[in-house]
Design a protein around this motif. Structure first.
Motif: not given
Length: 284
Positions: A10-16, A120-133
Motif C-alpha cells: 500500500l505505502d509503495l503504491t501511495l509513494w510512487l 514522511l509525517r504519515e510514516h510512509v517515507l523514512d527520509a526525503c530530499l525536499a525542495t524549498p517549496t
C-alpha cells in the motif's frame, strides 16, 4: 494487524503513484502488489482514491498510522527497506547513491513526488530530499538539514543549436515583445512549477514598459517565432537533453537542497548513516 509485505504494498503504491512502480521497487508484480494492498484496505476499512495530483487513502486512519509507526521502527532498527525520496535531477549520473538499507524512488523523468513531507509525517517515507517549496512553515516535528546551495538560472533552450550570440539576440527580441514560453520540466514537483510560473510572470511584468517602446520597430528575422526558457539549476540542466544557454544578464535565484527526517528519528543509526553518505556525495 497486517504483514510488512501487505503494508509495504500500500505505502509503495501511495509513494510512487501506481502498482506498476511499486512492483518495480518491491521486485514483485502488479497483481501481487494489488492483492496485498487490498488486504490492508479491507482490514482497516479505508479507501484508496486518486486525486488530480496523487493517490491518497481516506477514512479513519488512526489504526493505520499506529501500524505504520511500528513497521517504520522495524525498518530503522533493522536498517532494511528504508525509503528515501529523491528528485530526478539528483539521481542523474553520477547521482546520489544511498547507503545500504535505503531504497530510492525509480529514476523516471515523469515521476515526481508532490508532497514528500506529508508522506514522511504519515510514516510512509523514512527520509526525503525536499525542495524549498515543499518544506512547510510548521516544522517543529522535523529535522531539516541543508545539504548544498545551487543557482537557479534563467536558461535559454536552444532548439536549433543556434550560436550563443544569435540565441541571446532571439531571446531579447522575444522578451521585448512578450513572445516567450516557459517550459516546465516534467520532473519538477508541482510547487516548483508554480514558483517558476511566478518568476516568469514577474519577468514579463518588469519588461512590459520596454515592449511598448519596441512594438513599432521594424520586424526582426525572428518574427513569428516563439522562444522557450526555463528556470533550472546546473543539475536540472544536465538531467534534460535540450541544448541550453544561461543568460548572464539575469541574477540567479538560490536553490537549497534539504534532507528532511522526523525529529524523533534524527539520531537513529540508519539516519546518521544516510546523513554521512549524503554529506560526502552532495553536501557542502
Amino acid at each position: 494487524m497486517v504483514t510488512e509485505e501487505q503494508l509495504a504494498a500500500l505505502d509503495l503504491t501511495l509513494w510512487l503513484g501506481s502498482t506498476e512502480r511499486a512492483a518495480e521497487v518491491d521486485f514483485s508484480n502488479q497483481s501481487t502488489i494489488s492483492r496485498r494492498h487490498h488486504k490492508v484496505l479491507r482490514q482497516f476499512g479505508i479507501e484508496l482514491k486518486r486525486t488530480k495530483r496523487e493517490l491518497e487513502v481516506s477514512g479513519d486512519l488512526q489504526l493505520l498510522d499506529l501500524e505504520r509507526q511500528v513497521h517504520q521502527m522495524a525498518r530503522l532498527k533493522r536498517r532494511l527497506g528504508l525509503r528515501l525520496q529523491a528528485p530526478f535531477w539528483l539521481q542523474n549520473s553520477p547521482g546520489v547513491v544511498p547507503p545500504e538499507g535505503w531504497t530510492m524512488n525509480p529514476q523516471r523523468v515523469d515521476l515526481n513526488c508532490t508532497d514528500p513531507v506529508t508522506l514522511l509525517r504519515e510514516h510512509v517515507l523514512d527520509a526525503c530530499l525536499a525542495t524549498p517549496t515543499q518544506i512547510p512553515d510548521d516544522r517543529d516535528d522535523l529535522f531539516i538539514l541543508k545539504l548544498h546551495n545551487r543557482p537557479i538560472e534563467l536558461t535559454l533552450l536552444n532548439r536549433n543549436n543556434q550560436s550563443e550570440c544569435d540565441l541571446a539576440d532571439r531571446f531579447q527580441w522575444s522578451l521585448e515583445r512578450g513572445n516567450l514560453q516557459l517550459k516546465l520540466m516534467p520532473f519538477l514537483p508541482a510547487s516548483c512549477r508554480e514558483r517558476s510560473q511566478e518568476w516568469f510572470e514577474e519577468l514579463l511584468t518588469i519588461n512590459q514598459p520596454e515592449r511598448h517602446k519596441t512594438m513599432a520597430l521594424r520586424p526582426s528575422r525572428h518574427s513569428g517565432q516563439s522562444f522557450q526558457m526555463a528556470y533550472l539549476t546546473p543539475e536540472m540542466r544536465v538531467a534534460q537533453p535540450l541544448p541550453w544557454l544561461v543568460d548572464q544578464n539575469f541574477e540567479p535565484y538560490t536553490y537549497t537542497e534539504h534532507l528532511v527526517v522526523l525529529a524523533q528519528h534524527a539520531n537513529e543509526p540508519a539516519v546518521l548513516a544516510l546523513l554521512e553518505s549524503l554529506h560526502q556525495q552532495i553536501g557542502q
